[in-house]
Write a protein that holds these residues in place. Sequence first.
Motif, PDB file in Angstrom:
ATOM      1  N   GLY A   1     -99.008  25.079  21.554  1.00  0.00           N
ATOM      2  CA  GLY A   1     -98.799  25.718  21.921  1.00  0.00           C
ATOM      3  C   GLY A   1     -98.270  27.014  21.995  1.00  0.00           C
TER       4      GLY A   1
ATOM      5  N   HIS B   1    -105.714  29.919  27.504  1.00  0.00           N
ATOM      6  CA  HIS B   1    -105.490  28.443  27.246  1.00  0.00           C
ATOM      7  C   HIS B   1    -106.720  27.565  27.067  1.00  0.00           C
ATOM      8  CE1 HIS B   1    -105.026  26.544  30.872  1.00  0.00           C
ATOM      9  NE2 HIS B   1    -104.151  27.598  30.708  1.00  0.00           N
TER      10      HIS B   1
ATOM     11  N   ILE C   1     -99.032  31.870  29.978  1.00  0.00           N
ATOM     12  CA  ILE C   1     -97.800  32.118  28.993  1.00  0.00           C
ATOM     13  C   ILE C   1     -97.553  33.481  28.887  1.00  0.00           C
ATOM     14  CG2 ILE C   1     -99.399  30.333  27.430  1.00  0.00           C
ATOM     15  CD1 ILE C   1    -101.035  32.708  26.540  1.00  0.00           C
TER      16      ILE C   1
ATOM     17  N   ASP D   1    -106.584  23.967  26.757  1.00  0.00           N
ATOM     18  CA  ASP D   1    -106.571  22.882  27.362  1.00  0.00           C
ATOM     19  C   ASP D   1    -106.982  22.997  28.681  1.00  0.00           C
ATOM     20  OD1 ASP D   1    -104.117  25.134  27.490  1.00  0.00           O
ATOM     21  OD2 ASP D   1    -102.895  22.433  28.037  1.00  0.00           O
TER      22      ASP D   1
ATOM     23  N   ASP E   1    -102.920  26.220  22.945  1.00  0.00           N
ATOM     24  CA  ASP E   1    -102.975  24.701  23.503  1.00  0.00           C
ATOM     25  C   ASP E   1    -102.016  24.419  24.540  1.00  0.00           C
ATOM     26  OD1 ASP E   1    -104.275  22.021  24.599  1.00  0.00           O
ATOM     27  OD2 ASP E   1    -102.787  21.216  22.610  1.00  0.00           O
ATOM     28  N   LYS E   2    -101.693  22.986  24.887  1.00  0.00           N
ATOM     29  CA  LYS E   2    -100.293  22.955  26.125  1.00  0.00           C
ATOM     30  C   LYS E   2     -99.806  23.652  26.465  1.00  0.00           C
ATOM     31  CE  LYS E   2     -99.996  18.833  23.178  1.00  0.00           C
ATOM     32  NZ  LYS E   2    -101.893  18.563  22.374  1.00  0.00           N
ATOM     33  N   GLU E   3    -100.631  24.679  27.708  1.00  0.00           N
ATOM     34  CA  GLU E   3    -100.062  25.553  28.669  1.00  0.00           C
ATOM     35  C   GLU E   3    -100.043  24.926  29.710  1.00  0.00           C
ATOM     36  OE1 GLU E   3     -99.741  27.857  32.375  1.00  0.00           O
ATOM     37  OE2 GLU E   3    -101.323  26.773  31.421  1.00  0.00           O
TER      38      GLU E   3
ATOM     39  N   SER F   1     -96.724  25.235  27.437  1.00  0.00           N
ATOM     40  CA  SER F   1     -97.035  25.888  26.221  1.00  0.00           C
ATOM     41  C   SER F   1     -96.340  25.214  24.794  1.00  0.00           C
ATOM     42  CB  SER F   1     -97.138  27.083  26.855  1.00  0.00           C
ATOM     43  OG  SER F   1     -97.621  27.630  27.177  1.00  0.00           O
TER      44      SER F   1
END
Length: 485
Positions: free
Chosen positions: A315, A99, A430, A101, A304-306, A310
Amino acid sequence: METKAAWNNYDEAALEELERISAGYIDFISQNKTEREFAEAAIAKAEAAGYTDLYDAFDEGRALKPGDKVYAQTHGKAVIFAQLGTEPLVRGFNILGAHIDSPRLDLKQNPLFERNGLAHLDTHYYGGIKHYQWVTLPLALHGVIAKKSGEVVRVNVGEDEGDPVFCVSDLLIHLAKDQMQKKGGEVVAGEDLDVLVGSRPLVLPEDDDRKDSDKTDLEKMAAKEPVKAYALQLLAEKYGIEEDDFLSAEIEVVPAGRARELGFDRSMILGYGHDDSSCAYPSLLAQLALEEMPRRTAITVLVDKEEIGSVGATGMASQFFENVIAVLMELAGEGGDINLRRALAASSMLSSDVSAGFDPAYASVFEPKNAAYMGHGLVFNKYTGARGKSGSNDASAEYVARIRRIMDDANVAFQTAELGKVDAGGGGTIAYLPAKYEMDVIDSGVPVLSMHAPWEVVSKADLYEAYKGYVAFLRDAGPSARTPN
């Protein structure tokens, strides 16, 4: 079972390569601190290595063949790279997933306000942070502002030598008696992480006798909020924006300044966003290092967004990954839902995410036999989660054995670990999301000190071993337990 420091294994050639990769990493994470910046820079490096846009191929009706290198991105915040191998895609892929982020402060949609002669930007923290760690640090603003006209303005203030920086103020120790009695999670409230951005008022001529109807909005504002008005004037001059444009902005507040070598021996790196750049960057390098055509198609997923589960369109929980694989297989002449399902189930993945490095200053929360040690190489976490492995992907014994063989054959220094003592806390990655396709997945990454702090610490040796391990994994032709004949 004890592991040894990876440094014991290096000759001059290995040390030279280690330093080259570390120097490139320091430059990369210093210049690319947000998911947008990381994705854009990763695509640029891939294009220089011969990768082309997958959806351009789709629009052109261009078939893909073994050896082809393609990428796909979504919303500028997540990207997938693939190099097709000689085996049919239905036999599965070797996948690296990281990820891009990191924990930070995000500006609220209505952020700018003035209070007692000081202008601030209101924030909402992103990811798991200790609030008190973000005060009195030099901070920078990175992101974009999307105007109603469709124009997207890039923002990056605080990184260049001549730039101003920003900060969140703290209470002076002389008046902090009550504050110092609070629990750590209450010392600084999340709502109080306001970024100080100005103190100079917009000064209007004293003899200005115009009617209010003849004055600009900034001039009217200056009568009650002169410091905010001056800040908006500066933003208008530099970026051509007005206050309402914050409604459609994504501005991230991150520590200002470059990552640096750490220690007398320069063996470590102090930087922002090691979680998860220290895994995403070597994953990207490993993908681009595949000069020879692999047997199994090699894929690197950067999402992204983990840090917040997620979620969302960018994510790992989104359909982005599955959609890209479906297009890839269609253009390779192996399309269809059944083939897609079989290929995903037959795939193998390293969920490339960081692990907690053993810190002797806080030894009580670690179980020494099952801890990750700085400089001892790539870390594998058979499972993560919390309490009774809640929320964890638990890799099978057979897959762990395969991973051991790959790493040993490639002379990769590696170790295994858990995220601290049982019931001391926990965390996730993830890994559980791609595992839903039945593919083999295990967490692997770099041990980190001060994880989720504004400045984190990694070892150059672990970064190097991660790169070596990821290359070895992508090149491995061994089938997973569910590879079709």
